[in-house]
Enzyme design. Structure first.
Site, PDB file in Angstrom:
ATOM      1  N   HIS A  50     -16.244  -6.967   2.803  1.00 48.78           N
ATOM      2  CA  HIS A  50     -15.155  -8.232   3.130  1.00 48.78           C
ATOM      3  C   HIS A  50     -15.636  -9.332   2.631  1.00 48.78           C
ATOM      4  CE1 HIS A  50     -13.722 -10.858   5.818  1.00 48.78           C
ATOM      5  NE2 HIS A  50     -12.648 -10.271   5.707  1.00 48.78           N
ATOM      6  N   GLY A  99      -8.171  -6.091   4.759  1.00 48.53           N
ATOM      7  CA  GLY A  99      -8.999  -6.290   5.910  1.00 48.53           C
ATOM      8  C   GLY A  99      -8.499  -6.971   6.923  1.00 48.53           C
ATOM      9  N   CYS A 108       2.227 -41.207 -14.482  1.00 49.43           N
ATOM     10  CA  CYS A 108       0.452 -41.214 -14.544  1.00 49.43           C
ATOM     11  C   CYS A 108      -0.189 -41.654 -13.406  1.00 49.43           C
ATOM     12  CB  CYS A 108       0.173 -42.261 -15.481  1.00 49.43           C
ATOM     13  SG  CYS A 108       0.487 -43.952 -14.946  1.00 49.43           S
ATOM     14  N   ARG A 117      -4.387  -0.906  -5.462  1.00 50.54           N
ATOM     15  CA  ARG A 117      -3.439  -2.336  -5.327  1.00 50.54           C
ATOM     16  C   ARG A 117      -4.197  -3.264  -6.565  1.00 50.54           C
ATOM     17  NH1 ARG A 117      -6.438  -3.622   0.228  1.00 50.54           N
ATOM     18  NH2 ARG A 117      -8.458  -3.894  -0.470  1.00 50.54           N
ATOM     19  N   LYS A 123       0.802  -1.327   0.060  1.00 50.07           N
ATOM     20  CA  LYS A 123       0.046  -0.124   0.291  1.00 50.07           C
ATOM     21  C   LYS A 123       0.831   1.132  -0.148  1.00 50.07           C
ATOM     22  CE  LYS A 123      -3.523  -0.211   2.860  1.00 50.07           C
ATOM     23  NZ  LYS A 123      -4.216  -0.419   3.876  1.00 50.07           N
ATOM     24  N   TYR A 157       5.911 -36.498 -20.415  1.00 49.42           N
ATOM     25  CA  TYR A 157       4.703 -35.983 -20.255  1.00 49.42           C
ATOM     26  C   TYR A 157       4.048 -36.231 -19.009  1.00 49.42           C
ATOM     27  CZ  TYR A 157       3.290 -40.755 -21.359  1.00 49.42           C
ATOM     28  OH  TYR A 157       3.090 -42.233 -20.966  1.00 49.42           O
ATOM     29  N   SER A 172       6.159 -45.489 -18.384  1.00 49.21           N
ATOM     30  CA  SER A 172       5.391 -44.725 -17.742  1.00 49.21           C
ATOM     31  C   SER A 172       5.353 -44.817 -16.219  1.00 49.21           C
ATOM     32  CB  SER A 172       3.966 -44.837 -18.139  1.00 49.21           C
ATOM     33  OG  SER A 172       3.003 -44.085 -17.563  1.00 49.21           O
ATOM     34  N   ARG A 192      -2.769   3.239   9.003  1.00 49.90           N
ATOM     35  CA  ARG A 192      -3.111   1.983   8.225  1.00 49.90           C
ATOM     36  C   ARG A 192      -1.891   0.910   8.158  1.00 49.90           C
ATOM     37  NH1 ARG A 192      -6.212   3.362   3.153  1.00 49.90           N
ATOM     38  NH2 ARG A 192      -4.696   5.216   2.890  1.00 49.90           N
ATOM     39  N   MET A 250      -5.683  -6.483   8.707  1.00 50.04           N
ATOM     40  CA  MET A 250      -4.704  -5.766   9.980  1.00 50.04           C
ATOM     41  C   MET A 250      -5.635  -4.619  10.156  1.00 50.04           C
ATOM     42  SD  MET A 250      -0.945  -6.474   8.956  1.00 50.04           S
ATOM     43  CE  MET A 250      -0.972  -6.045   7.374  1.00 50.04           C
TER      44      MET A 250
END
Length: 787
Positions: free
Chosen positions: A376, A113, A725, A260, A41, A745, A657, A104, A115
């Protein structure tokens, strides 16, 4: 920097003040926007000030000061007093004499919200107490829980922002609001938000009053709305990100209090990323790195199954999309209790506060009587991917009696309701839910991911419907098709039981022929929906006794005798997989012949693989059944010995595999079901194991064994294809590791395919950036035993 360019008195303590000012306190005008020092902030307020936005002046007590306070209990009093003198000069007013300030929090990561915020302070002692309160609020229960849920380090700390107050409650030409530059629920471009006339910021964030939609401001205060629209667009272009902006209007004058990156749903995250690529604001790499796994996972939330014939009880604001059913609870602790019992709960509150964070996290969804789309409850549930309805003012909640009255109906705690956060509708009882579908924007993002990832992503699917679903989710083929599940239908179960119970060769032959016909039909149906995608068919893995009924349900003497003959003490380590092929070759030969017959009618790209192999001799025995077939042939690497003999196996097969479920059981000497039921939770809570190895691939044990197998397999056959897999093949952290050890893969459940693709692309991008920086290269493929 505040005070640095000035001569500071050489009186006692002047050196300490200079040091405190240099490390601990900065004015917005000093232009220092380091987030790790100023917090998120604070850094943004500095940037907005530099860019010339109308930001009320102020100063920041840095995260360095927080760290000092945590160690010593002291705050930089002298530096704060100096900074306040400078603020008074800038404002032309004295603190308490026309000047009030807010204090703040400003964490390095946004924690909306969680703190404390203190307003309307007019005495220096109040300011210092407030700074200490802000620092202390970093460790309040709701902030700790939020960091736990969002995997935010507790070591980051918070700064404290002291800022001149502007008043949205001064008169009817004043107000306060919160806007997003794009819709945080859908991602649609355009201002989205709300405001309240003659109010302060806490009034709108708390949800204590239901605000007006932001577009009505264009009629009430057209000049202010036009300014706000232009500023919002400029901020989004500057940060190249959707912004969440808090503003106050004081007697017709607009001020920005904060900006923000906006919390958003998975749907919105994907759409915003894709559209920002098209708009030239971000690159494809940035889009991939920006969309989180949690956001993508929440996009795949459930919806109420259409058509909905039931009349809704109430309607509120569709604050966060998705649908959920559950028992009604009226407080956060009860939501946690229900969750621990394995029950879904809908948290019903007049409005939520940051103290409800544990309950929101435990609940399946949230319904509030008050509050708007930026309250909130709305912000937090959107970030968590949970459905939420806010401002359902047609409901009447009695927290003392734990009841809610909706449209003349009384609903008590424990009753079941369904909420639809996409439409804002509330229903009585449990409505059927269905899985989500792939959106155009998700397809576009997956196309971007395909351009970066190296790792292939396939799906585990056993039926035509599952294959179609997998391909719709972007799977590049089927990495595991389990054939034993094809025998569950009554006709097939009867046929394989006939084979098991056969008394002579003729009866066995007839049973095998019938199975061949049925399996041929099965495979043809599978091949028809592949559309050219490859499929790997695993030959039968289950022990034969699994196809017989429980002995207690059997009266036929012949059946009971056969059950006793096939009974095993530990069947999962017994007569199953390739061992059945060695002792009863007719089964595997039947399956291979059925595949070949089906391919003659429906061409497809088919491979077969054999489970539970321990030696190349087993693989050779099955490979001989292929005769002159063009089928690719592979083995599942799910025994320790197979991994240690990978070089020999590579001489025989086209691919490996890794079946990480069984391989993990083998490495740990754990039965998964018994471990999870009896002792695994204790191992995790005591820190003996960090993670459940059946959810997260065990890199130090199972992973090293896999690396050894990959090294020796590729030493013999460089182009051998290697896949994974098991369950862990769809888990993000495991996928990143598999990328680095050279797996070709992964194959996971259909709904995890988009997540696997995103993670694979992120891994490739990070590896490329890492390599480009010259910091190293991808992990060398060496045998783990050599380390």
């Amino acid at each position: 920097m505040l005070g640095i360019s000035r001569q500071i008195d050489a009186a006692s303590g002047a050196g300490d003040i200079r040091r405190c000012i240099m490390e601990y306190v900065y004015s917005f005008r000093d232009g220092i926007d380091d987030r790790l020092l100023m917090g998120n902030k604070g850094a943004n307020l500095v940037s907005m000030t530099k860019l010339g936005f109308p930001v009320p002046p102020g100063f920041i007590i840095t995260i360095k000061a927080y760290e000092r306070w945590r160690e010593t209990g002291s705050i930089p009093d002298g530096a704060i007093e100096k900074a306040m003198v400078e603020l008074e000069k800038e404002m032309g007013k004295k603190l308490g004499e026309g000047l009030e300030v807010s204090v703040r929090s400003s964490g390095a990561t946004s924690m909306p919200g969680m703190m404390d915020t203190l307003l309307n302070l007019g005495d220096m002692d109040e300011v210092k107490v407030a700074v200490r309160q802000i620092f202390g609020s970093w460790d309040n229960p709701r902030a700790v829980e939020y960091r736990r849920l969002n995997r935010i380090s507790s070591q980051l700390g918070t700064a404290a922002i002291v800022q001149a107050m502007v008043y949205g409650n001064r008169d009817d030409d004043s107000g306060t609001g919160v806007i997003f530059t794009r819709n945080p629920a859908t991602g649609e471009t355009g201002l989205y938000g709300e405001y309240l006339v003659n109010a302060q910021g806490e009034d709108i964030v708390s949800g204590s009053r239901t605000p007006e939609p932001i577009d009505t401001l264009s009629m009430a205060m057209p000049k202010v709305y036009s300014e706000l629209e232009a500023m919002a667009a400029r901020l989004e272009r500057h940060y190249c990100e959707m912004q969440d902006i808090e503003f106050t209007i004081e007697s017709g004058r607009l001020y920005l209090l904060q900006t923000r990156s906006g919390k958003r749903t998975g749907n919105a995250a994907v759409r915003i990323a894709v559209e920002m690529i098209d708009e030239g604001l971000i690159t494809g790499e940035e889009a991939i790195m920006r969309v989180s796994v949690d956001e993508l996972r929440s996009l795949l939330h459930k919806q109420i199954q259409e058509p909905v014939t039931q009349r809704p009880l109430a309607k509120g604001l569709n604050a966060a999309p998705g649908a959920a059913s559950g028992v009604v609870v009226f407080d956060a602790p009860e939501a946690v209790v229900q969750s621990r019992k394995g029950k879904a709960a809908i948290l019903v509150r007049p409005e939520t506060s940051p103290d409800d964070i544990q309950g929101i996290a435990a609940a399946a969804g949230v319904l509030t009587q008050k509050g708007g789309l930026t309250s909130h409850a709305a912000v937090v549930t959107r970030a968590m991917g949970k459905p939420c309805i806010c401002g359902a003012e047609g409901i009447d909640i009695d927290l003392r009696k734990k009841t809610v009255h909706i449209d003349g109906l009384e609903i008590k705690e424990g009753d079941v309701v369904t909420i639809d956060g996409t439409t804002g509708l509330v229903y009585q009882g449990e409505l059927p839910l269905q899985e989500s579908t792939i959106t155009t924007y998700l397809k576009d993002l997956m196309s971007v991911a395909d351009g970066f990832k190296r790792l292939g992503v396939r799906a585990n699917a056993d039926t035509p419907d599952m294959i179609e679903q997998s391909l719709a989710f972007g799977a590049e083929g089927i990495g595991l098709c389990r054939t034993e599940r094809m025998f569950n239908a009554p006709e097939r179960l009867f046929a394989i039981r006939e084979f098991i119970l056969a008394d002579n060769q003729e009866e066995r032959f007839r049973a095998v022929e019938r199975l061949r016909e049925l399996q041929t039909m099965d495979f043809k149906e599978l091949f028809k929906v592949l559309n050219g995608a490859p499929i790997i068919i695993r030959l039968l893995d289950l022990p034969l006794h699994e196809f017989l009924p429980p002995e207690k349900d059997v009266t036929d003497p012949k059946m009971r005798q056969r059950i006793e003959e096939l009974q095993e003490i530990n069947p999962m380590l017994g007569h199953r997989g390739v061992r059945v092929a060695v002792t009863t070759p007719e089964i595997y030969q039947m399956q291979i012949d059925a595949i070949e017959t089906a391919l003659a009618e429906v061409p497809a790209n088919v491979s077969v693989m054999v489970p539970q192999v321990i030696t190349s001799q087993e693989a050779r025995a099955v490979k001989r059944m292929l005769k002159n077939s063009h089928l690719k042939f592979g083995v599942m690497m799910e025994t320790v010995r197979a991994c240690m003999r990978a070089g020999r196996l590579a001489e025989v097969v086209d691919f490996f595999s890794f079946g990480t479920n069984d391989l993990t059981q083998a490495v740990y000497s754990f039965s998964r079901e018994d471990a999870e039921k009896r002792f695994l939770s204790t191992y995790l809570s005591h820190g003996i194991l960090r993670d459940n190895p059946f959810e997260f691939l065990d890199v130090k044990g199972v992973g090293r064994l896999m690396e050894t197998a990959i090294f020796w397999g590729r030493r013999v056959k460089q182009d051998i294809e290697i896949g994974v897999c098991g369950e862990q093949a769809g888990e993000p952290r495991s996928i990143t590791y598999l990328h680095h050890i050279g797996v070709d893969y992964v194959s996971c459940s259909p709904f995890r395919v988009p997540i696997a693709k995103l993670v694979a692309a992120k891994a490739a991008i990070r590896a490329r950036v890492y390599h480009t920086k010259g910091d190293g290269h991808e992990r060398a493929q060496q045998p783990a035993v050599a380390r």
